[in-house]
Design a protein around this motif. Structure first.
Motif, PDB file in Angstrom:
ATOM      1  N   THR A 136       0.845  -1.188   0.000  1.00 24.98           N
ATOM      2  CA  THR A 136       0.000   0.000   0.000  1.00 24.98           C
ATOM      3  C   THR A 136       0.889   1.250   0.000  1.00 24.98           C
ATOM      4  O   THR A 136       2.108   1.162   0.176  1.00 24.98           O
ATOM      5  N   LEU A 137       0.268   2.420  -0.175  1.00 24.10           N
ATOM      6  CA  LEU A 137       1.010   3.671  -0.094  1.00 24.10           C
ATOM      7  C   LEU A 137       1.631   3.844   1.289  1.00 24.10           C
ATOM      8  O   LEU A 137       2.735   4.384   1.434  1.00 24.10           O
ATOM      9  N   GLN A 138       0.924   3.371   2.320  1.00 21.32           N
ATOM     10  CA  GLN A 138       1.434   3.474   3.687  1.00 21.32           C
ATOM     11  C   GLN A 138       2.717   2.652   3.855  1.00 21.32           C
ATOM     12  O   GLN A 138       3.611   3.032   4.612  1.00 21.32           O
ATOM     13  N   ASP A 139       2.822   1.545   3.138  1.00 19.58           N
ATOM     14  CA  ASP A 139       4.043   0.740   3.182  1.00 19.58           C
ATOM     15  C   ASP A 139       5.233   1.502   2.596  1.00 19.58           C
ATOM     16  O   ASP A 139       6.389   1.220   2.927  1.00 19.58           O
ATOM     17  N   SER A 154       1.596   9.365   4.429  1.00 24.89           N
ATOM     18  CA  SER A 154       1.038   9.825   5.701  1.00 24.89           C
ATOM     19  C   SER A 154      -0.226  10.650   5.490  1.00 24.89           C
ATOM     20  O   SER A 154      -0.568  11.039   4.371  1.00 24.89           O
ATOM     21  N   ASN A 155      -0.897  10.943   6.595  1.00 30.37           N
ATOM     22  CA  ASN A 155      -2.103  11.767   6.549  1.00 30.37           C
ATOM     23  C   ASN A 155      -1.799  13.192   6.090  1.00 30.37           C
ATOM     24  O   ASN A 155      -2.630  13.838   5.450  1.00 30.37           O
ATOM     25  N   VAL A 211       9.773   6.318 -10.369  1.00 32.36           N
ATOM     26  CA  VAL A 211       8.740   6.580  -9.363  1.00 32.36           C
ATOM     27  C   VAL A 211       8.020   5.275  -9.055  1.00 32.36           C
ATOM     28  O   VAL A 211       7.524   4.598  -9.964  1.00 32.36           O
ATOM     29  N   LYS A 212       7.956   4.927  -7.770  1.00 35.91           N
ATOM     30  CA  LYS A 212       7.341   3.672  -7.353  1.00 35.91           C
ATOM     31  C   LYS A 212       5.952   3.911  -6.763  1.00 35.91           C
ATOM     32  O   LYS A 212       5.757   4.842  -5.981  1.00 35.91           O
ATOM     33  N   THR A 213       5.010   3.056  -7.166  1.00 36.35           N
ATOM     34  CA  THR A 213       3.674   3.034  -6.582  1.00 36.35           C
ATOM     35  C   THR A 213       3.470   1.640  -5.983  1.00 36.35           C
ATOM     36  O   THR A 213       4.307   0.752  -6.182  1.00 36.35           O
ATOM     37  N   PRO A 214       2.379   1.410  -5.263  1.00 38.05           N
ATOM     38  CA  PRO A 214       2.162   0.076  -4.694  1.00 38.05           C
ATOM     39  C   PRO A 214       2.104  -1.030  -5.753  1.00 38.05           C
ATOM     40  O   PRO A 214       2.393  -2.191  -5.444  1.00 38.05           O
ATOM     41  N   LYS A 215       1.770  -0.679  -6.994  1.00 36.46           N
ATOM     42  CA  LYS A 215       1.593  -1.706  -8.023  1.00 36.46           C
ATOM     43  C   LYS A 215       2.776  -1.849  -8.971  1.00 36.46           C
ATOM     44  O   LYS A 215       3.081  -2.948  -9.435  1.00 36.46           O
ATOM     45  N   LYS A 262       8.707   3.387   7.998  1.00 42.68           N
ATOM     46  CA  LYS A 262       9.722   4.388   8.308  1.00 42.68           C
ATOM     47  C   LYS A 262      10.875   4.275   7.308  1.00 42.68           C
ATOM     48  O   LYS A 262      11.180   3.198   6.817  1.00 42.68           O
ATOM     49  N   THR A 263      11.517   5.410   7.036  1.00 51.72           N
ATOM     50  CA  THR A 263      12.578   5.449   6.026  1.00 51.72           C
ATOM     51  C   THR A 263      13.941   5.643   6.684  1.00 51.72           C
ATOM     52  O   THR A 263      14.128   6.534   7.509  1.00 51.72           O
ATOM     53  N   TYR A 264      14.885   4.809   6.279  1.00 47.79           N
ATOM     54  CA  TYR A 264      16.239   4.795   6.827  1.00 47.79           C
ATOM     55  C   TYR A 264      17.217   5.089   5.695  1.00 47.79           C
ATOM     56  O   TYR A 264      17.133   4.498   4.624  1.00 47.79           O
TER      57      TYR A 264
END
Length: 355
Positions: free
Chosen positions: A2-5, A9-10, A39-43, A196-198
């Motif tokens: 998902t986008l959240q993955d 964010s809100n 550019v990456k999307t969930p799909k 979270k991004t590292y």
């Protein structure tokens, strides 16, 4: 997925609604190649370029996409896309551009944690650690120190290195790993949080790509052979790339940095060298440079051992670089302004000549 993955964010959703971007797709920039972006999307992933208006109206590097950015785009023809807008960033990690006076280079954006990787063999350098910490602190990114190649040292030598770090660097998590004996990765995996991004930071050959492969459990990045003479791997990462991990974390791998140039990082310096700056409040003179003045509380603290002399010397060096960068920026602005006036004068003269 998902986008959240991917870290959505809100706040990003709110921006999309406020800016009427509902008709456009949203994705995250995972790599950049000379004004071409993946550019990456969930799909899926898109090969993207900038909308002409976005490129021509950009006033600085900050107005253009970077790895880690969220962008609004439209799709056309076989996974090709046009980027229309860049979403607001929660953080921008940057350094002074190598060989370019008064210019910045964006390392990555929308970072939550900076994994500062240093090998404990010949690469180990506390001064460089403080530089990376300054960049993280200025970017409001939480730093985590990862000491790699611990199999190359005895236990007492490793403990001595950790003690040296803790003497100069306070309240920063320190983790140790070994790629050869697969040690320490359980602790590292425990700090990886979903969504979270590292960002991996460190010099060439310290094992960042190997570390990324070990965390993910699969070969995502190529790694170089280890040199028997210097115990260092050949640097193989040639560009920044964002990778979504199976455990839910998001990592950005970076090319090794030979230089960690300091730009305008005042806040970062204040946090990294907090102990030193606390003493400045007790200096006799408000405009004290902490170099030779009588009544300087900082110099007194260095002399009696309350401030580490090497840390103080590194602070002075980074401070000088920051001031030099700031003066270079002002000089560049003056030149650009003068050039702009010249262009206007030429245009005005040509117009008068027509009549």
């Amino acid at each position: 997925m998902t986008l959240q993955d991917l870290g959505y964010s809100n706040l990003l959703e709110q921006f999309k609604i406020e800016q009427n971007l509902d008709s456009l797709e949203i994705g995250r920039v995972i790599s950049e190649h000379k004004e071409r972006y993946v550019v990456k999307t969930p799909k899926t992933e898109f090969d993207a370029e900038l909308l002409g208006n976005l490129r021509f109206t950009a006033e600085s590097r900050y107005d253009l996409p970077a790895v880690g950015d969220w962008v609004a785009f439209s799709e056309y023809d076989n996974n090709k896309a046009i980027i229309h807008a860049v979403y607001p960033r929660i953080s921008i990690m940057e350094r002074q551009a190598v060989g370019k006076k008064g210019q910045i280079q964006i390392i990555a954006t929308n970072i939550d944690f900076g994994l500062i990787v240093q090998a404990v063999d010949r690469d180990f350098n506390i001064n460089r650690l403080e530089r990376y910490l300054t960049i993280c602190n200025a970017s409001k990114v939480e730093p985590i120190i990862v000491l790699s190649k611990i199999d190359l040292l005895g236990e007492s030598d490793l403990e001595n290195i950790i003690h040296q770090i803790k003497q100069r660097i306070k309240d920063v998590t320190i983790l140790t790993v070994s790629n050869q004996i697969a040690e320490g990765y359980d602790n590292l995996n425990q700090i990886i949080k979903k969504g979270k991004t590292y960002c991996l930071l460190g010099s060439s050959g310290v094992g960042k790509s190997t570390l990324l492969n070990s965390i993910s459990g699969k070969s995502l990045m190529k790694t170089g052979h280890i040199s028997t003479s210097v115990n260092k791997g050949r640097h193989v990462t040639s560009h920044r790339e964002l990778v979504v991990m199976e455990n839910g974390g998001i990592l950005i791998d970076n090319p090794g940095m030979r230089e960690v140039g300091i730009s305008d990082l005042s806040d970062g310096l204040e946090i990294t060298f907090e102990t030193i700056l606390e003493y400045t409040q007790n200096c006799k003179f408000k405009d004290c440079t902490h170099t030779q003045e009588k009544g300087c509380a900082v110099l007194e603290a260095v002399e009696n051992g309350n401030i580490d002399s090497n840390s103080y010397a590194n602070f002075q060096k980074i401070e000088r670089e920051k001031l030099h960068f700031e003066s270079s920026v002002l000089e560049k602005k003056k030149k650009d302004k003068s050039f702009g006036k010249l262009v206007k004068q030429v245009k005005k003269q040509r117009k008068q000549n027509k009549y």
